[in-house]
Motif scaffolding. Structure first.
Motif, PDB file in Angstrom:
ATOM      1  N   ALA A   1      -6.887  -0.061  -5.235  1.00 31.65           N
ATOM      2  CA  ALA A   1      -7.534   0.464  -6.449  1.00 31.65           C
ATOM      3  C   ALA A   1      -8.641   1.449  -6.064  1.00 31.65           C
ATOM      4  N   ASP A   2      -9.408   1.103  -5.031  1.00 30.22           N
ATOM      5  CA  ASP A   2     -10.452   2.021  -4.549  1.00 30.22           C
ATOM      6  C   ASP A   2      -9.850   3.344  -4.101  1.00 30.22           C
ATOM      7  N   ALA A   3      -8.731   3.252  -3.389  1.00 28.27           N
ATOM      8  CA  ALA A   3      -8.088   4.469  -2.884  1.00 28.27           C
ATOM      9  C   ALA A   3      -7.628   5.349  -4.050  1.00 28.27           C
TER      10      ALA A   3
ATOM     11  N   ALA B   1       0.837  -1.208   0.000  1.00 27.32           N
ATOM     12  CA  ALA B   1       0.000   0.000   0.000  1.00 27.32           C
ATOM     13  C   ALA B   1       0.870   1.255   0.000  1.00 27.32           C
ATOM     14  N   LEU B   2       1.940   1.210   0.766  1.00 24.36           N
ATOM     15  CA  LEU B   2       2.835   2.370   0.845  1.00 24.36           C
ATOM     16  C   LEU B   2       3.483   2.642  -0.513  1.00 24.36           C
ATOM     17  N   ARG B   3       3.927   1.560  -1.168  1.00 23.85           N
ATOM     18  CA  ARG B   3       4.562   1.728  -2.478  1.00 23.85           C
ATOM     19  C   ARG B   3       3.550   2.203  -3.521  1.00 23.85           C
ATOM     20  N   SER B   4       2.302   1.754  -3.380  1.00 19.63           N
ATOM     21  CA  SER B   4       1.297   2.097  -4.381  1.00 19.63           C
ATOM     22  C   SER B   4       0.763   3.507  -4.184  1.00 19.63           C
ATOM     23  N   LEU B   5       0.556   3.886  -2.923  1.00 18.16           N
ATOM     24  CA  LEU B   5      -0.147   5.140  -2.648  1.00 18.16           C
ATOM     25  C   LEU B   5       0.788   6.260  -2.222  1.00 18.16           C
TER      26      LEU B   5
ATOM     27  N   TRP C   1      -5.077 -14.485  -0.576  1.00 17.17           N
ATOM     28  CA  TRP C   1      -6.412 -13.889  -0.487  1.00 17.17           C
ATOM     29  C   TRP C   1      -6.313 -12.468   0.055  1.00 17.17           C
ATOM     30  N   LEU C   2      -5.491 -12.276   1.061  1.00 17.65           N
ATOM     31  CA  LEU C   2      -5.310 -10.941   1.643  1.00 17.65           C
ATOM     32  C   LEU C   2      -4.715  -9.970   0.619  1.00 17.65           C
ATOM     33  N   ILE C   3      -3.768 -10.475  -0.167  1.00 14.67           N
ATOM     34  CA  ILE C   3      -3.172  -9.616  -1.203  1.00 14.67           C
ATOM     35  C   ILE C   3      -4.231  -9.223  -2.231  1.00 14.67           C
ATOM     36  N   GLY C   4      -5.129 -10.165  -2.544  1.00 17.58           N
ATOM     37  CA  GLY C   4      -6.217  -9.856  -3.471  1.00 17.58           C
ATOM     38  C   GLY C   4      -7.090  -8.722  -2.933  1.00 17.58           C
TER      39      GLY C   4
ATOM     40  N   ARG D   1       4.342  11.116  -6.856  1.00 15.66           N
ATOM     41  CA  ARG D   1       3.831  10.217  -7.885  1.00 15.66           C
ATOM     42  C   ARG D   1       3.834   8.781  -7.390  1.00 15.66           C
ATOM     43  N   PRO D   2       2.655   8.263  -7.085  1.00 15.20           N
ATOM     44  CA  PRO D   2       2.616   6.878  -6.603  1.00 15.20           C
ATOM     45  C   PRO D   2       2.729   5.896  -7.760  1.00 15.20           C
ATOM     46  N   GLN D   3       2.995   4.653  -7.408  1.00 10.85           N
ATOM     47  CA  GLN D   3       3.131   3.619  -8.429  1.00 10.85           C
ATOM     48  C   GLN D   3       1.767   3.027  -8.708  1.00 10.85           C
ATOM     49  N   HIS D   4       1.324   3.186  -9.957  1.00 13.81           N
ATOM     50  CA  HIS D   4      -0.005   2.697 -10.290  1.00 13.81           C
ATOM     51  C   HIS D   4       0.007   1.238 -10.701  1.00 13.81           C
ATOM     52  N   ASP D   5       1.152   0.732 -11.090  1.00 12.28           N
ATOM     53  CA  ASP D   5       1.217  -0.626 -11.579  1.00 12.28           C
ATOM     54  C   ASP D   5       1.202  -1.605 -10.402  1.00 12.28           C
ATOM     55  N   MET D   6      -0.015  -1.985  -9.999  1.00 12.36           N
ATOM     56  CA  MET D   6      -0.158  -2.832  -8.814  1.00 12.36           C
ATOM     57  C   MET D   6       0.584  -4.150  -8.938  1.00 12.36           C
ATOM     58  N   GLY D   7       0.473  -4.771 -10.126  1.00 15.07           N
ATOM     59  CA  GLY D   7       1.101  -6.077 -10.294  1.00 15.07           C
ATOM     60  C   GLY D   7       2.590  -6.002 -10.029  1.00 15.07           C
TER      61      GLY D   7
END
Lengths: 189, 276
Positions: free
Chosen positions: A90-92, A42-46, A80-83, A114-120
Motif C-alpha cells: 500500500a505504501d508503494a 508484491a509482483l502481482r500488486s505492483l 503476520w508477514l502477509i499483513g 496496470r497493476p492490481q490494486h485489489d490487495m485482498g
C-alpha cells in the motif's frame, strides 16, 4: 478469505517462536518458506520485479526489526508477514501516486502497466495457488480438473480411472483444507 | 433435520446439479449449511480464476543478500534453499575463475557424492531410479500421468493451440571443458493447466561419447530428477505433475556413459537456473 489462518501447525508455530526470540536461523527459514508467497503478492500488486524485490526486502527487514511486536497467540508468522506485506505494498502504491502527480499524470497513466490494486484479491489468489501446489497427488490433479477443466466428478473419475467415491472424497477434503487455510477476515482488509 | 453432508455441499459448490430434494429444502432453511456453501462457492470462484501468474515463486537470490546485509546478520546464514546454487556460472561471472568444485561439476569425480551415508545428501547419493519408479507407480495408480497427460497427448494438443504460456526459462551455460550453450523453458498449455513441459534446445559441441540426459536439479544439489534422454539438439519433456519447480529449479544436461549406472555421471555439459 484473506489471511493465513492461525494454523495449528506445530512446525510453523516453532518457527514463529524462534523468530520472535531473535533466532537468525528462524529468519532464514521464514524467508525460505514464505518469501515466494510475499514476492508473488508484491509482483502481482505492483507489476514490476524491481518493486517486488524491494517490497520483499522491506517486509523481512521490518519483520525482523519489529519481531518483538509479533504475538504468536494472535497470528501465525506467515499471516503476520502477509499483513506487513499489505502495508508495504500500500505504501508503494501511495509513493507511486505521489510520483505520478509530480510527473505528467496523463502520460504516466497511459504508459504504466496496470497493476492490481485489489490487495485482498491478489492475496487470496496467491495463497490459494500456494495451497493447491502443496496438495499431494492425486488430490491436486483432481482439483485442477474440477477447477480448470470444469469436469464433473463423474467425468474426472472416467478421465483418471479413479473410482467415483475416491474422487469425491479427495475433492471434498481438498476444498475443506483450502478453506481452513484461507480464512474470512475482513477486518484486516 | 440432518445437515447436508460435506461431499454434497462440495459438489454443489463446484456447480454440479446434485443433492436430493431433502438436501435442497434443508439448505433453504439452514443458515449453517447455507453459510458453508457460500464459503465453498467463494473458494471455488477464486480457484477457477487462478492462473500460472498466481503461483508463488522465489525472489532472486540478491534479495536475501540485501536483507542479510541490511540487518547485518551475525552468522550471515547461508542463502536459504532458493535461487541459484553457488556453483552455477552466472551470466556476469568471470569465466576465468573456475566454479566451486562439486561432485556435479567435476567431470572426473565419482558419480556419487562422498557422504553416501549422510541423510542430508541421501537424495543425491541414492540411485534415483527406485525413487522415480516409486513416484511413477503412485502416478500410474492415479491413472493420470501415464495415460491422459502423457507426452504424445500433450504434443498433439499443443499443435492445435497457440495458447502456450512460458512459466519459466533458463539460459544454459557450459560447464568447464564444454563449449555449448542452450535455452530451456517451462511451458504450459492454456487448455491443460496441469501439464507442464520443459523444452530444451542446445547448440554447440555436445560430445559424441555415450548419450545426453536432461535433469532438473535442486539448487543446492540435494536432489535431482531425470527428465529423459536428449537426442539431437532439442527435446520436449513432460514434467511429472507435482514436481516442485521451486525445489528442482536448475536445468542440467549431462553426458552419460553406457555403463549401466542410472545415476548422474557428474559430467554436466550445460546448466542454468530457471527464472521468470
Amino acid at each position: 478469505m484473506s489471511v493465513v489462518q492461525r494454523a495449528a501447525d506445530p512446525e510453523v508455530d516453532a518457527i514463529g517462536l524462534s523468530f520472535r526470540d531473535g533466532d537468525e536461523t528462524a529468519l532464514a527459514e521464514a524467508y525460505r518458506r514464505w518469501s515466494p508467497m510475499i514476492y508473488r503478492v508484491a509482483l502481482r500488486s505492483l507489476g514490476t520485479a524491481a518493486d517486488a524485490e524491494d517490497v520483499t526486502q522491506l517486509v523481512f527487514v521490518a519483520a525482523w526489526r519489529g519481531r518483538s511486536g509479533f504475538d504468536p497467540s494472535r497470528a501465525a508468522l506467515p499471516g503476520w508477514l502477509i499483513g506487513i506485506t499489505r502495508n508495504t505494498v500500500a505504501d508503494a502504491h501511495e509513493r507511486r501516486t505521489r510520483d505520478r502527480k509530480v510527473a505528467d499524470a496523463a502520460t504516466a497513466l497511459a504508459t504504466q502497466p496496470r497493476p492490481q490494486h485489489d490487495m485482498g484479491r491478489v492475496v487470496d489468489h496467491v495463497l490459494l495457488a500456494d495451497e493447491i501446489e502443496r496438495l499431494g497427488e492425486p488430490p491436486r490433479t483432481l482439483l485442477r480438473l474440477a477447477f480448470y477443466e470444469d469436469l464433473t466428478h463423474d467425468a474426472i473419475a472416467e478421465r483418471t480411472g479413479i473410482p467415483l467415491g475416491t474422487v469425491k472424497s479427495h475433492i471434498r477434503r481438498s476444498l475443506l483444507r483450502l478453506r481452513t487455510r484461507l480464512e474470512v477476515d475482513d477486518a484486516t482488509r | 433435520m440432518r445437515h447436508v453432508d460435506e461431499e454434497t455441499l462440495a459438489m454443489i459448490a463446484l456447480g454440479e446439479d446434485t443433492g436430493s430434494a431433502d438436501d435442497l429444502a434443508h439448505l433453504a432453511q439452514c443458515g449453517e449449511c447455507a453459510h458453508e456453501l457460500t464459503q465453498l462457492r467463494h473458494l471455488v470462484s477464486v480457484g477457477k480464476e487462478l492462473t500460472a501468474d498466481d503461483v508463488p515463486s522465489p525472489p532472486p537470490p540478491v534479495v536475501w543478500d540485501r536483507i542479510s546485509a541490511e540487518l547485518g546478520l551475525a552468522g550471515s546464514p547461508a542463502q536459504p534453499d532458493l535461487g541459484n546454487p553457488p556453483d552455477i556460472p552466472r551470466e556476469d561471472a568471470s569465466t576465468s575463475e573456475p566454479p566451486v568444485t562439486s561432485p556435479m561439476t567435476t567431470p572426473t569425480a565419482a558419480p556419487a557424492p562422498p557422504a553416501d551415508t549422510s541423510a542430508t545428501v541421501h537424495d543425491l547419493a541414492a540411485r534415483r531410479r527406485p525413487r522415480i519408479a516409486g513416484w511413477l507407480a503412485v502416478a500410474a495408480s492415479a491413472g493420470v500421468i501415464a495415460g491422459s497427460l502423457g507426452g504424445a497427448w500433450w504434443a498433439s494438443n499443443r499443435q492445435a493451440t497457440p495458447d502456450v504460456t512460458v512459466l519459466a526459462q533458463a539460459a544454459l551455460e557450459p560447464l568447464p571443458g564444454w563449449e555449448a550453450t542452450g535455452v530451456a523453458q517451462v511451458e504450459q498449455v492454456a487448455q491443460d493447466a496441469s501439464t507442464r513441459v520443459v523444452v530444451v534446445q542446445v547448440t554447440g559441441e555436445l560430445g559424441t561419447d555415450g548419450y545426453r540426459e536432461v535433469w532438473l536439479l535442486a539448487a543446492d544439489l540435494s536432489g535431482m530428477v531425470s527428465l529423459g534422454l536428449l537426442t539431437g539438439s532439442s527435446g520436449e519433456f513432460v514434467l511429472p505433475d507435482g514436481l516442485d519447480l521451486t525445489r528442482y529449479s536448475v536445468v542440467d544436461v549431462s553426458e552419460e556413459p553406457f555403463d549401466g549406472d542410472a545415476a548422474h555421471s557428474g559430467n554436466s555439459i550445460v546448466r542454468g537456473p530457471l527464472g521468470a
